[in-house]
Design an enzyme around this catalytic site. Sequence first.
Site, PDB file in Angstrom:
ATOM      1  N   LYS A  90       0.863  -1.183   0.000  1.00 39.14           N
ATOM      2  CA  LYS A  90       0.000   0.000   0.000  1.00 39.14           C
ATOM      3  C   LYS A  90       0.894   1.225   0.000  1.00 39.14           C
ATOM      4  O   LYS A  90       1.696   1.429   0.916  1.00 39.14           O
ATOM      5  CB  LYS A  90      -0.912   0.010   1.225  1.00 39.14           C
ATOM      6  CG  LYS A  90      -1.851   1.223   1.266  1.00 39.14           C
ATOM      7  CD  LYS A  90      -2.765   1.165   2.485  1.00 39.14           C
ATOM      8  CE  LYS A  90      -3.703   2.360   2.534  1.00 39.14           C
ATOM      9  NZ  LYS A  90      -4.585   2.320   3.722  1.00 39.14           N
TER      10      LYS A  90
ATOM     11  N   ARG B  52     -10.978   9.613   1.468  1.00 33.58           N
ATOM     12  CA  ARG B  52     -10.897  10.308   2.760  1.00 33.58           C
ATOM     13  C   ARG B  52     -12.014  11.330   2.913  1.00 33.58           C
ATOM     14  O   ARG B  52     -12.481  11.595   4.026  1.00 33.58           O
ATOM     15  CB  ARG B  52      -9.520  10.948   2.911  1.00 33.58           C
ATOM     16  CG  ARG B  52      -8.417   9.891   3.040  1.00 33.58           C
ATOM     17  CD  ARG B  52      -7.017  10.465   2.976  1.00 33.58           C
ATOM     18  NE  ARG B  52      -6.019   9.388   3.048  1.00 33.58           N
ATOM     19  CZ  ARG B  52      -4.725   9.551   2.811  1.00 33.58           C
ATOM     20  NH1 ARG B  52      -4.251  10.748   2.498  1.00 33.58           N
ATOM     21  NH2 ARG B  52      -3.902   8.514   2.889  1.00 33.58           N
TER      22      ARG B  52
ATOM     23  N   LYS C 218       1.065  10.062   5.620  1.00 32.65           N
ATOM     24  CA  LYS C 218       1.244   8.684   6.093  1.00 32.65           C
ATOM     25  C   LYS C 218       2.512   8.038   5.542  1.00 32.65           C
ATOM     26  O   LYS C 218       2.617   6.816   5.447  1.00 32.65           O
ATOM     27  CB  LYS C 218       0.014   7.859   5.730  1.00 32.65           C
ATOM     28  CG  LYS C 218      -1.280   8.436   6.290  1.00 32.65           C
ATOM     29  CD  LYS C 218      -2.478   7.543   6.053  1.00 32.65           C
ATOM     30  CE  LYS C 218      -3.735   8.138   6.679  1.00 32.65           C
ATOM     31  NZ  LYS C 218      -4.908   7.237   6.579  1.00 32.65           N
TER      32      LYS C 218
ATOM     33  N   GLU D  85       7.744  -6.835   1.741  1.00 34.22           N
ATOM     34  CA  GLU D  85       6.431  -6.880   2.380  1.00 34.22           C
ATOM     35  C   GLU D  85       5.723  -8.202   2.071  1.00 34.22           C
ATOM     36  O   GLU D  85       5.075  -8.796   2.938  1.00 34.22           O
ATOM     37  CB  GLU D  85       5.571  -5.706   1.902  1.00 34.22           C
ATOM     38  CG  GLU D  85       6.083  -4.332   2.310  1.00 34.22           C
ATOM     39  CD  GLU D  85       5.812  -4.028   3.788  1.00 34.22           C
ATOM     40  OE1 GLU D  85       5.147  -4.839   4.466  1.00 34.22           O
ATOM     41  OE2 GLU D  85       6.284  -2.965   4.248  1.00 34.22           O
TER      42      GLU D  85
ATOM     43  N   LYS E   8      -2.260  -1.487  -3.617  1.00 35.40           N
ATOM     44  CA  LYS E   8      -3.106  -0.293  -3.613  1.00 35.40           C
ATOM     45  C   LYS E   8      -2.213   0.938  -3.731  1.00 35.40           C
ATOM     46  O   LYS E   8      -1.235   1.041  -2.977  1.00 35.40           O
ATOM     47  CB  LYS E   8      -3.915  -0.236  -2.311  1.00 35.40           C
ATOM     48  CG  LYS E   8      -4.847   0.971  -2.209  1.00 35.40           C
ATOM     49  CD  LYS E   8      -5.577   0.992  -0.873  1.00 35.40           C
ATOM     50  CE  LYS E   8      -6.497   2.200  -0.791  1.00 35.40           C
ATOM     51  NZ  LYS E   8      -7.201   2.302   0.502  1.00 35.40           N
TER      52      LYS E   8
ATOM     53  N   SER F 178     -10.260   5.363  -5.148  1.00 34.91           N
ATOM     54  CA  SER F 178     -11.204   6.463  -5.346  1.00 34.91           C
ATOM     55  C   SER F 178     -10.706   7.513  -6.328  1.00 34.91           C
ATOM     56  O   SER F 178     -11.484   8.041  -7.131  1.00 34.91           O
ATOM     57  CB  SER F 178     -11.510   7.123  -4.000  1.00 34.91           C
ATOM     58  OG  SER F 178     -10.322   7.630  -3.402  1.00 34.91           O
TER      59      SER F 178
ATOM     60  N   TYR G 206     -15.209   0.535  -7.269  1.00 33.66           N
ATOM     61  CA  TYR G 206     -16.491   1.193  -7.074  1.00 33.66           C
ATOM     62  C   TYR G 206     -17.401   0.985  -8.283  1.00 33.66           C
ATOM     63  O   TYR G 206     -18.593   1.268  -8.209  1.00 33.66           O
ATOM     64  CB  TYR G 206     -16.266   2.688  -6.816  1.00 33.66           C
ATOM     65  CG  TYR G 206     -15.398   2.920  -5.605  1.00 33.66           C
ATOM     66  CD1 TYR G 206     -15.919   2.826  -4.318  1.00 33.66           C
ATOM     67  CD2 TYR G 206     -14.029   3.193  -5.736  1.00 33.66           C
ATOM     68  CE1 TYR G 206     -15.116   2.996  -3.204  1.00 33.66           C
ATOM     69  CE2 TYR G 206     -13.221   3.367  -4.629  1.00 33.66           C
ATOM     70  CZ  TYR G 206     -13.758   3.265  -3.371  1.00 33.66           C
ATOM     71  OH  TYR G 206     -12.961   3.415  -2.265  1.00 33.66           O
TER      72      TYR G 206
END
Length: 422
Positions: A284, A294, A314, A330, A345, A371, A410
């Site tokens: 991610k 968000r 972040k 990871e 992502k 998004s 979506y």
Amino acid sequence: MKTRMTGAMASRSSSCPSSLRGQGQGQGLGMRTASNRRLGGGAGRTASSLAERREGRTEAVSQAAAELGVPVGTPTREACKQEIADRPRRNRKAAILREAIRETPPVLPANMIYPLFVYDHVMEPETETEISSMPGVRRHTVEGVVKEVGEAIAVGVKQCVVFPKTPDALKTRLGEECYNSEGLAQRTIRALKDAYGDEVFVHTDVALDPYNTDGHDGIVDDLTGRVLNDETVLMLCKQAVSQAEAGADCVAPSDMMDGRIGRIREALDEAGFEHVSIMSYCAKYASAFYGPFRDALDSAPAAGGKERKVPKDKKTYQMDPGNFREALRELEADEAEGADVVMVKPGMPYLDVIRLLKDNSNLPVAAYHVSGEYAMLKAAAQNGWVDERECALEALTCFKRAGADLILTYYAKQAAMWLQEE
């Protein structure tokens, strides 16, 4: 046209006896003359006009036919022919053949996971249901989520992931609401399983950002400005077990804390949930494509002010967009700790990372069509710049071509409806 006569017409004319030709012509002339006298000559003019129009149309068609083919000036075949044996276009010449040899299987509704936003209409009745940055996507009540999932199931989309918009009054620095058995996410999970049972496979989000006042995936030490790792993982374990108790089929840690997959696996097993899967947000990235998400959850990092040090982004726990090989590190950790599915992502800007994980793991790979990607496509379509249907289905195909077995999008319900039309 009037001065030319085709061979067939000339043959018919010459084969007719002259006496009959003259007789026919005379009779025709006599009839026309009589008609002209009765109608004052108007019919004669009309007949002549119709004939001229018919001749004009015939001449136009003949001229167009004469112009079909390659443009004037095209090089001759002899001048340009290539002596090559391999011509890939031979395999593209017919739709039947293209379909038969297509390398990537078609995207199916079964490949899609439908992300849904839920809000508490009792505690926050003034919440806007429409999400302005994500046209066509909305915040649902618990009952609305159940209805939306039912419609998705009807078109073949049988997986969903629930994202709760936690009421501001319930947010704290620790985010304890995340493991409340009567929390918004837990109530939504139970409602879905009560309504559809095994007809729906429910994924959940495991992270603290929807629940804490700082908008971070973990607990913030506001003296140092650090997001705490191990302390956060303990909270995530409680959250995952709470979601499993509510009936979740798969928990999906999106926090990117080190070691969290192994600890969550242990916590689930100890609580008797060995059957609950873990879909790890494995790679991610600290991406700029998350903005509309968000907005939907009101979960962006909050400013700490002068007294408190709160990271503005972040980047200390999500991956650097410039990194590629780090995803393997990871991946190795998540596999060793018990992940059942690994996710990349965002999706479209990171197709190379999807392929990297696919080539280096036997686990299923998921991609999140996030998004920001959705919003860009929607905006372009609304301005008439692209064909939304074709672009959305192409994007989903690209995810699958890159190696994604599962696609969070979506567009899930709409894409399934489009696929039914084909």
